[in-house]
Motif scaffolding. Structure first.
Motif, mmCIF file in Angstrom:
data_model
loop_
_atom_site.group_PDB
_atom_site.id
_atom_site.type_symbol
_atom_site.label_atom_id
_atom_site.label_comp_id
_atom_site.label_asym_id
_atom_site.label_seq_id
_atom_site.Cartn_x
_atom_site.Cartn_y
_atom_site.Cartn_z
ATOM 1 N N PHE A 85 0.827 -1.203 0.000
ATOM 2 C CA PHE A 85 0.000 0.000 0.000
ATOM 3 C C PHE A 85 0.860 1.251 0.000
ATOM 4 O O PHE A 85 2.051 1.228 0.300
ATOM 5 C CB PHE A 85 -0.981 0.008 1.182
ATOM 6 N N LEU A 86 0.210 2.354 -0.409
ATOM 7 C CA LEU A 86 0.849 3.666 -0.444
ATOM 8 C C LEU A 86 0.011 4.627 0.369
ATOM 9 O O LEU A 86 -1.209 4.496 0.435
ATOM 10 C CB LEU A 86 0.917 4.197 -1.879
ATOM 11 N N VAL A 87 0.670 5.604 0.962
ATOM 12 C CA VAL A 87 -0.086 6.578 1.734
ATOM 13 C C VAL A 87 0.419 7.997 1.454
ATOM 14 O O VAL A 87 1.623 8.250 1.482
ATOM 15 C CB VAL A 87 -0.037 6.257 3.250
ATOM 16 N N ALA A 88 -0.503 8.872 1.105
ATOM 17 C CA ALA A 88 -0.172 10.291 0.931
ATOM 18 C C ALA A 88 -0.729 11.049 2.127
ATOM 19 O O ALA A 88 -1.917 10.957 2.426
ATOM 20 C CB ALA A 88 -0.781 10.818 -0.361
ATOM 21 N N LEU A 89 0.152 11.766 2.784
ATOM 22 C CA LEU A 89 -0.258 12.544 3.958
ATOM 23 C C LEU A 89 -0.312 14.013 3.616
ATOM 24 O O LEU A 89 0.647 14.556 3.069
ATOM 25 C CB LEU A 89 0.765 12.374 5.083
ATOM 26 N N GLY A 90 -1.417 14.654 3.935
ATOM 27 C CA GLY A 90 -1.484 16.118 3.876
ATOM 28 C C GLY A 90 -1.458 16.635 5.311
ATOM 29 O O GLY A 90 -2.365 16.320 6.093
ATOM 30 N N LEU A 91 -0.438 17.370 5.648
ATOM 31 C CA LEU A 91 -0.288 17.839 7.030
ATOM 32 C C LEU A 91 -0.472 19.351 7.109
ATOM 33 O O LEU A 91 0.133 20.091 6.340
ATOM 34 C CB LEU A 91 1.109 17.491 7.570
ATOM 35 N N PRO A 92 -1.302 19.808 8.042
ATOM 36 C CA PRO A 92 -1.439 21.254 8.214
ATOM 37 C C PRO A 92 -0.163 21.837 8.818
ATOM 38 O O PRO A 92 0.612 21.108 9.439
ATOM 39 C CB PRO A 92 -2.620 21.394 9.179
ATOM 40 N N PRO A 93 0.060 23.139 8.619
ATOM 41 C CA PRO A 93 1.264 23.776 9.167
ATOM 42 C C PRO A 93 1.328 23.550 10.682
ATOM 43 O O PRO A 93 0.307 23.609 11.368
ATOM 44 C CB PRO A 93 1.072 25.260 8.848
ATOM 45 N N GLY A 94 2.513 23.263 11.192
ATOM 46 C CA GLY A 94 2.710 23.105 12.631
ATOM 47 C C GLY A 94 2.206 21.779 13.186
ATOM 48 O O GLY A 94 2.100 21.620 14.403
ATOM 49 N N PHE A 95 1.909 20.809 12.328
ATOM 50 C CA PHE A 95 1.439 19.504 12.802
ATOM 51 C C PHE A 95 2.529 18.857 13.659
ATOM 52 O O PHE A 95 3.651 18.666 13.199
ATOM 53 C CB PHE A 95 1.094 18.625 11.605
ATOM 54 N N PRO A 96 2.213 18.495 14.911
ATOM 55 C CA PRO A 96 3.287 18.036 15.812
ATOM 56 C C PRO A 96 3.828 16.650 15.455
ATOM 57 O O PRO A 96 3.065 15.767 15.057
ATOM 58 C CB PRO A 96 2.606 17.986 17.192
ATOM 59 N N ASP A 97 5.131 16.474 15.627
ATOM 60 C CA ASP A 97 5.789 15.191 15.377
ATOM 61 C C ASP A 97 5.139 14.057 16.163
ATOM 62 O O ASP A 97 5.039 12.928 15.688
ATOM 63 C CB ASP A 97 7.273 15.269 15.778
ATOM 64 N N ARG A 98 4.714 14.369 17.382
ATOM 65 C CA ARG A 98 4.103 13.371 18.252
ATOM 66 C C ARG A 98 2.833 12.790 17.607
ATOM 67 O O ARG A 98 2.577 11.592 17.672
ATOM 68 C CB ARG A 98 3.763 14.061 19.582
#
Lengths: 327, 327
Positions: A85-98
């Motif tokens: 499988f493949l996964v594309a992540l869209g992350l908002p600005p400042g999304f925490p590493d945790r």
């Protein structure tokens, strides 16, 4: 917050590497895989977007789990064994590493349990958190299931129980997900858990191609998804109200529970149309794998879906289920 | 604006149906395909998001073209022949049908020209227009290219010309894309066209596996992408400044043009590392397919990238190219 390459490493870290027919995994322009002879199945692209498909009540681990579960459920409905499988992540600005690590943790746990291997993906900035998963699976030639294989006289079998995910959604929505103490007590409800972390019927999917003639997974709700299957197969269907496997929490709600079972989405159970002589062997084979299958109706000539009560008397279909174009 | 199913039909209408190893295409839970014996290549998931990866200066047809082009370029860099692809669309509320049809038109034209068949996708609401494409291709066993195959002494060959897309982006940004008359005159510039509608080197990709040892496509810029290839292969590289194939518009800019060619992204040309004895046959085979390949440098022992002027004198690398960790 770390840089792009560090974040990709952070995300991919908990996933298993290599094996499973993967010649080269993430890191190149393409993943390189070695399919087995037979058919290759590609799940439709499933995208979960924050505030559209999941709320702040979801823990990151649950979001990661669900994003993959939805794609694996598509493969299972088609009788495929998951491979990659493949996964594309869209992350908002400042999304925490945790939180990013939490997404990966939930997704990798399900992946390793089901034998699905991460072979690629993408990370991009987005206004809201989104996860887009595409899963690839395999089936022996001729053994993959389509929506179009149902014929009059075939029985309708459904896995697990119905209505729980919709009830769970209702419980979660009521309290907005803001209070931590509530979150903990919610999670004791099986309905809430089936909304947060639906279990894709992967094991059932791997054997379904030998017994069933058509399959679909219940993402939009039983009536809608059965409607899709009937439309593709150019048939109608009858459902036996008293056979519907409502989950205990749903059953307690009476008429309202029946509505949830018929119209509520996201159960990610599998619905199959099966030729009569194959029903018993299928049910037995499923049982050996710890999976329940319930006979809930049958395929008939013509169009439309009818709900039958005791003794075969027609019952009204709840108007709220959003499928009235099938009446 | 029409309903979800109508919009899906509107989008899929211009794409070719069936053939090409597709047993069942969009409409089921999964697409069902029949791979040929050999390796299956899965492009990394490429997502284009409005205002991040493209601006209002792009016509819908150009956005649709580019979203697929980027994925096909990944396949070509790996020496794969495109077979199937999936597209997930995120549409903002009120997105007009006319623009949706435009996206489909641009994408289907490229698909039909390159033999790539749409087998599935998804449509969801989003804050901004986004297109996520995953492409599947095939290569004969052992003939796919990875980034890790470069060895000291191998020559570096690049397709087409460099710097045009970055110059095009600069021209487009200057005027904000608001004036229609400007849009028309922009499109006479080859640089602007290579930014709006980059042509993936699909034909070159189908033969590259027979000649090259490693490949990558130029999405981040020559220095960055060569850096990725070197890092994966644990080697260094030398570039010959006077051999770099700058596009005419870029060449006119002098030192600034060189910076665009080295550091500007989105050219979607292919960069290959090729064993010396295979260079001439590769260049000839490419030429027969109407593709140019230019020798721009070679792989060396050690780490880092050096730019060499006439007579082999080292030149400073432009500081703006964002790759100084490779010095």
């Amino acid at each position: 917050m770390t840089g792009e390459f560090e974040r990709i490493s952070l995300f991919t870290a908990p996933f298993e590497k290599g094996g499973g027919g993967v010649v080269a995994g993430p890191g190149d322009d393409c993943a390189l895989t070695r399919p087995r002879p037979g058919w290759l199945l590609v799940s439709k692209v499933d995208e979960l977007v924050e505030d559209v498909h999941f709320s702040a009540a979801f823990r990151p681990e649950e979001v990661g789990h669900k994003a993959l579960a939805v794609a694996l459920s598509d493969l299972a409905a088609a009788g495929a064994t998951p491979r990659w499988f493949l996964v594309a992540l869209g992350l908002p600005p400042g999304f925490p590493d945790r939180r990013l690590a939490g997404l990966a943790k939930g997704m990798s746990a399900l992946a390793s349990r089901t034998g699905a291997i991460l072979v690629g993906g993408n990370l991009t900035r987005a206004g809201a958190l989104s996860l887009t998963v595409t899963a690839l699976g395999e089936a022996r030639e001729g053994e993959a299931l389509r929506r179009s294989g149902a014929r009059p006289g075939y029985e309708l079998l459904v896995s697990g129980s119905l209505g729980g995910a919709a009830l769970g959604l209702r419980l979660l929505s009521k309290d907005g997900g803001s209070r931590r103490s509530w979150r903990r007590s919610w999670r004791r409800s099986a309905a809430v858990r089936s909304q947060l972390t639906p279990e894709p019927r992967v094991g059932l999917g791997t054997i379904a191609g030998r017994y069933a003639a058509a399959g679909i997974d219940l993402s939009d709700g039983l009536l809608q998804d059965l409607g899709h299957l009937c439309e593709r197969s150019a048939v109608g269907a009858e459902l036996y109200e008293e056979n519907l496997p409502l989950s205990p929490e749903v059953k307690r709600l009476g008429a309202e529970g029946l509505e949830l079972a018929l119209g509520g989405g996201e159960d990610y159970e599998l619905l199959f149309a099966v030729a009569p002589e194959r029903v018993a062997p299928f049910v037995r084979a499923a049982k050996r794998r710890g999976e329940s299958l319930t006979r809930i109706g049958r395929i008939v000539e013509g169009r439309g879906i009818r709900l039958l009560g005791k003794g075969g008397a027609p019952l009204p279909l709840p108007a709220s289920a959003g499928w009235d174009h099938f009446r």
